[in-house]
Scaffold this motif. Structure first.
Motif, PDB file in Angstrom:
ATOM      1  N   MET A   1       0.850  -1.202   0.000  1.00  0.00           N
ATOM      2  CA  MET A   1       0.000   0.000   0.000  1.00  0.00           C
ATOM      3  C   MET A   1       0.882   1.248   0.000  1.00  0.00           C
ATOM      4  O   MET A   1       1.796   1.362   0.809  1.00  0.00           O
ATOM      5  N   ASN A   2       0.607   2.149  -0.917  1.00  0.00           N
ATOM      6  CA  ASN A   2       1.343   3.412  -0.977  1.00  0.00           C
ATOM      7  C   ASN A   2       0.602   4.443  -0.144  1.00  0.00           C
ATOM      8  O   ASN A   2      -0.337   5.078  -0.602  1.00  0.00           O
ATOM      9  N   PHE A   3       1.031   4.555   1.124  1.00  0.00           N
ATOM     10  CA  PHE A   3       0.355   5.477   2.058  1.00  0.00           C
ATOM     11  C   PHE A   3       0.351   6.900   1.521  1.00  0.00           C
ATOM     12  O   PHE A   3      -0.639   7.614   1.589  1.00  0.00           O
ATOM     13  N   LYS A   4       1.499   7.296   0.949  1.00  0.00           N
ATOM     14  CA  LYS A   4       1.661   8.683   0.514  1.00  0.00           C
ATOM     15  C   LYS A   4       0.640   9.075  -0.546  1.00  0.00           C
ATOM     16  O   LYS A   4       0.145  10.192  -0.573  1.00  0.00           O
ATOM     17  N   LYS A   5       0.308   8.141  -1.431  1.00  0.00           N
ATOM     18  CA  LYS A   5      -0.631   8.458  -2.501  1.00  0.00           C
ATOM     19  C   LYS A   5      -2.067   8.529  -2.005  1.00  0.00           C
ATOM     20  O   LYS A   5      -2.940   9.064  -2.681  1.00  0.00           O
ATOM     21  N   LYS A   6      -2.341   7.973  -0.820  1.00  0.00           N
ATOM     22  CA  LYS A   6      -3.710   7.914  -0.331  1.00  0.00           C
ATOM     23  C   LYS A   6      -4.060   9.028   0.661  1.00  0.00           C
ATOM     24  O   LYS A   6      -5.167   9.071   1.166  1.00  0.00           O
ATOM     25  N   ILE A   7      -3.107   9.903   0.938  1.00  0.00           N
ATOM     26  CA  ILE A   7      -3.395  10.979   1.883  1.00  0.00           C
ATOM     27  C   ILE A   7      -3.966  12.193   1.164  1.00  0.00           C
ATOM     28  O   ILE A   7      -3.733  12.419  -0.027  1.00  0.00           O
ATOM     29  N   ILE A   8      -4.719  12.973   1.917  1.00  0.00           N
ATOM     30  CA  ILE A   8      -5.279  14.234   1.432  1.00  0.00           C
ATOM     31  C   ILE A   8      -4.861  15.331   2.405  1.00  0.00           C
ATOM     32  O   ILE A   8      -4.993  15.172   3.622  1.00  0.00           O
ATOM     33  N   ILE A   9      -4.351  16.447   1.871  1.00  0.00           N
ATOM     34  CA  ILE A   9      -3.991  17.605   2.695  1.00  0.00           C
ATOM     35  C   ILE A   9      -4.881  18.763   2.274  1.00  0.00           C
ATOM     36  O   ILE A   9      -4.896  19.149   1.102  1.00  0.00           O
ATOM     37  N   GLU A  10      -5.632  19.307   3.224  1.00  0.00           N
ATOM     38  CA  GLU A  10      -6.580  20.365   2.888  1.00  0.00           C
ATOM     39  C   GLU A  10      -6.784  21.290   4.085  1.00  0.00           C
ATOM     40  O   GLU A  10      -6.334  21.011   5.205  1.00  0.00           O
ATOM     41  N   ASP A  11      -7.462  22.416   3.854  1.00  0.00           N
ATOM     42  CA  ASP A  11      -7.800  23.326   4.946  1.00  0.00           C
ATOM     43  C   ASP A  11      -8.778  22.662   5.901  1.00  0.00           C
ATOM     44  O   ASP A  11      -9.634  21.860   5.492  1.00  0.00           O
ATOM     45  N   LEU A  12      -8.656  23.003   7.167  1.00  0.00           N
ATOM     46  CA  LEU A  12      -9.649  22.578   8.152  1.00  0.00           C
ATOM     47  C   LEU A  12     -10.916  23.401   7.944  1.00  0.00           C
ATOM     48  O   LEU A  12     -10.906  24.623   8.086  1.00  0.00           O
ATOM     49  N   LYS A  13     -11.995  22.718   7.605  1.00  0.00           N
ATOM     50  CA  LYS A  13     -13.278  23.387   7.407  1.00  0.00           C
ATOM     51  C   LYS A  13     -13.988  23.549   8.745  1.00  0.00           C
ATOM     52  O   LYS A  13     -13.834  22.723   9.654  1.00  0.00           O
ATOM     53  N   ILE A  14     -14.798  24.579   8.845  1.00  0.00           N
ATOM     54  CA  ILE A  14     -15.522  24.830  10.084  1.00  0.00           C
ATOM     55  C   ILE A  14     -16.470  23.680  10.407  1.00  0.00           C
ATOM     56  O   ILE A  14     -16.736  23.380  11.574  1.00  0.00           O
ATOM     57  N   THR A  15     -16.934  22.990   9.367  1.00  0.00           N
ATOM     58  CA  THR A  15     -17.840  21.853   9.565  1.00  0.00           C
ATOM     59  C   THR A  15     -17.117  20.630  10.128  1.00  0.00           C
ATOM     60  O   THR A  15     -17.755  19.684  10.576  1.00  0.00           O
ATOM     61  N   GLU A  16     -15.778  20.658  10.091  1.00  0.00           N
ATOM     62  CA  GLU A  16     -15.001  19.535  10.602  1.00  0.00           C
ATOM     63  C   GLU A  16     -14.300  19.835  11.919  1.00  0.00           C
ATOM     64  O   GLU A  16     -13.448  19.063  12.369  1.00  0.00           O
ATOM     65  N   LEU A  17     -14.661  20.948  12.542  1.00  0.00           N
ATOM     66  CA  LEU A  17     -13.996  21.322  13.781  1.00  0.00           C
ATOM     67  C   LEU A  17     -14.178  20.261  14.859  1.00  0.00           C
ATOM     68  O   LEU A  17     -13.241  19.955  15.603  1.00  0.00           O
ATOM     69  N   SER A  18     -15.355  19.661  14.948  1.00  0.00           N
ATOM     70  CA  SER A  18     -15.578  18.638  15.979  1.00  0.00           C
ATOM     71  C   SER A  18     -14.689  17.423  15.750  1.00  0.00           C
ATOM     72  O   SER A  18     -14.181  16.820  16.711  1.00  0.00           O
ATOM     73  N   ASN A  19     -14.472  17.040  14.484  1.00  0.00           N
ATOM     74  CA  ASN A  19     -13.569  15.915  14.187  1.00  0.00           C
ATOM     75  C   ASN A  19     -12.123  16.266  14.551  1.00  0.00           C
ATOM     76  O   ASN A  19     -11.371  15.415  15.045  1.00  0.00           O
ATOM     77  N   PHE A  20     -11.742  17.498  14.288  1.00  0.00           N
ATOM     78  CA  PHE A  20     -10.419  18.009  14.662  1.00  0.00           C
ATOM     79  C   PHE A  20     -10.238  17.898  16.180  1.00  0.00           C
ATOM     80  O   PHE A  20      -9.196  17.434  16.664  1.00  0.00           O
ATOM     81  N   GLN A  21     -11.243  18.295  16.931  1.00  0.00           N
ATOM     82  CA  GLN A  21     -11.155  18.247  18.394  1.00  0.00           C
ATOM     83  C   GLN A  21     -11.126  16.810  18.910  1.00  0.00           C
ATOM     84  O   GLN A  21     -10.392  16.498  19.852  1.00  0.00           O
ATOM     85  N   LYS A  22     -11.885  15.947  18.303  1.00  0.00           N
ATOM     86  CA  LYS A  22     -11.862  14.531  18.693  1.00  0.00           C
ATOM     87  C   LYS A  22     -10.487  13.926  18.430  1.00  0.00           C
ATOM     88  O   LYS A  22      -9.983  13.120  19.222  1.00  0.00           O
ATOM     89  N   PHE A  23      -9.872  14.307  17.313  1.00  0.00           N
ATOM     90  CA  PHE A  23      -8.538  13.814  16.984  1.00  0.00           C
ATOM     91  C   PHE A  23      -7.537  14.240  18.050  1.00  0.00           C
ATOM     92  O   PHE A  23      -6.725  13.425  18.513  1.00  0.00           O
ATOM     93  N   LEU A  24      -7.583  15.511  18.475  1.00  0.00           N
ATOM     94  CA  LEU A  24      -6.657  15.997  19.493  1.00  0.00           C
ATOM     95  C   LEU A  24      -6.905  15.318  20.841  1.00  0.00           C
ATOM     96  O   LEU A  24      -5.965  14.939  21.539  1.00  0.00           O
ATOM     97  N   LYS A  25      -8.161  15.164  21.207  1.00  0.00           N
ATOM     98  CA  LYS A  25      -8.476  14.519  22.490  1.00  0.00           C
ATOM     99  C   LYS A  25      -7.970  13.086  22.539  1.00  0.00           C
ATOM    100  O   LYS A  25      -7.424  12.635  23.549  1.00  0.00           O
ATOM    101  N   LYS A  26      -8.131  12.383  21.445  1.00  0.00           N
ATOM    102  CA  LYS A  26      -7.767  10.971  21.413  1.00  0.00           C
ATOM    103  C   LYS A  26      -6.258  10.763  21.287  1.00  0.00           C
ATOM    104  O   LYS A  26      -5.693   9.846  21.904  1.00  0.00           O
ATOM    105  N   ASN A  27      -5.597  11.612  20.515  1.00  0.00           N
ATOM    106  CA  ASN A  27      -4.211  11.350  20.160  1.00  0.00           C
ATOM    107  C   ASN A  27      -3.194  12.303  20.779  1.00  0.00           C
ATOM    108  O   ASN A  27      -2.021  11.938  20.918  1.00  0.00           O
TER     109      ASN A  27
END
Length: 346
Positions: A1-27
């Motif tokens: 599996m080519n991990f590098k080809k499967k990643i996406i880099i993008e701006d943090l959208k306001i609609t994804e703020l809760s997912n961003f916070q869950k990521f920080l809390k967990k990790n």
């Protein structure tokens, strides 16, 4: 599996703020302020369109695996250069199989010919990465302005051999606290020409006076002709039945810096504070000495704490770095980037 080809880099959208916070809390950290509260990230990172943040997120299988924040100077004044920026919070999950931050940095800097990119508060683990990207790295100078009148220090540890004798001037420079109204009505463009990154009156208002959590005080030092020579920004800290001040920003010509000592002495005396300390890069130690600042690292057993949330009675080194074509004009202070912000919720 080519991990590098499967990643996406993008701006943090306001609609994804809760997912961003869950990521920080967990990790990362459950009590980190970005994990729990919205007011600081909105204030510090929300773009003008109010739909996205100045954060790049890295996704793999549609899940966040890394984040990299940044703060353009024009975030606090749209008239400032679009080519000057501070990098800020960054974190990636340990499972990543290759270095991710060169990719996020490239995304942050793409399409802009930046003439200043700065960073402050780097951990030992992040220094090699920034060096590999061409950043010049420095330990910030730590200086303190002490009062003669404190007999027993509760916050600092000050050896008895230190004496801070201040000679009073016959024609004392005046200083005043600068209000939002004063800054809006009084242009002071010349005072901002001495350093990079560039700042402004509106920057001071929006970055400091409108901060959602901390209360900052902005002072101006004037000569006898009522000309504004220096601006400095303080944050007052009440702890252990004592008062200290952090100087978080300083603007003006370095040759005028010695004039600040009379203002600092008055502020300390009137508030019965222990000290005012300053982390800086780009100011000469000899000039700071003329302003009655003491180099913390040059005095054995002198301790001027930097961490108060929670409090740690310990000297702390702060590492900064930058890439810029304005090598001789770069100045960096504790108020830059995200260095002076609450880290954790109580």
């Amino acid at each position: 599996m080519n991990f590098k080809k499967k990643i996406i880099i993008e701006d943090l959208k306001i609609t994804e703020l809760s997912n961003f916070q869950k990521f920080l809390k967990k990790n990362f950290e459950k009590k980190h302020i970005f994990s729990n509260k919205n007011n600081l990230i909105y204030f510090q990172h929300l773009k003008k369109n109010k739909k996205r943040f100045n954060f790049k997120i890295v996704k793999f299988n549609n899940k966040i695996v890394a984040v990299h924040g940044y703060i353009p100077l024009y975030k606090f004044d749209e008239k400032l250069s679009k080519k000057q920026i501070f990098l800020s919070f960054l974190y990636s999950k340990p499972m990543l199989k290759f270095p991710i931050f060169p990719l996020t940095l490239r995304k942050i800097l793409e399409k802009n010919n930046f003439d200043f990119v700065g960073t402050i508060g780097l951990t030992k683990q992040l220094i090699p990465f920034h060096k590999s990207q061409g950043f010049k790295m420095y330990k910030m100078n730590h200086h303190v302005f002490l009062t003669e009148k404190i007999k027993k220090y509760k916050i600092a540890n000050v050896p008895k051999k230190i004496k801070n004798k201040l000679i009073k001037a016959k024609n004392k420079f005046k200083f005043y606290e600068l209000s939002e109204n004063f800054l809006k009505k009084n242009a002071s463009k010349k005072i901002f020409l001495h350093q990079v990154p560039n700042k402004s009156n509106d920057y001071l208002i929006n970055r400091y006076l409108k901060h959602p959590i901390y209360n900052y005080l902005i002072y101006g030092v004037f000569n006898n002709s009522k000309s504004l020579k220096l601006i400095f920004v303080l944050r007052k800290i009440n702890i252990k039945n004592s008062i200290v001040y952090k100087m978080v920003d300083l603007l003006g010509s370095e040759k005028d810096l010695p004039k600040i000592k009379y203002a600092l002495n008055d502020i300390i005396d009137k508030n019965k504070a222990e000290y005012i300390d300053l982390y800086s890069f780009g100011l000469s130690s000899s000039t700071l000495k003329k302003a009655s600042f003491i180099n913390v690292n040059k005095i054995k057993n002198l301790i001027i704490p930097n961490h108060f949330e929670p409090f740690r009675k310990k000297n702390i080194d702060i590492i900064c770095g930058y890439k810029s074509r304005f090598i001789n004009k770069v100045r960096i202070f504790r108020g830059d980037a995200d260095q002076d912000q609450p880290r954790f919720i109580n």
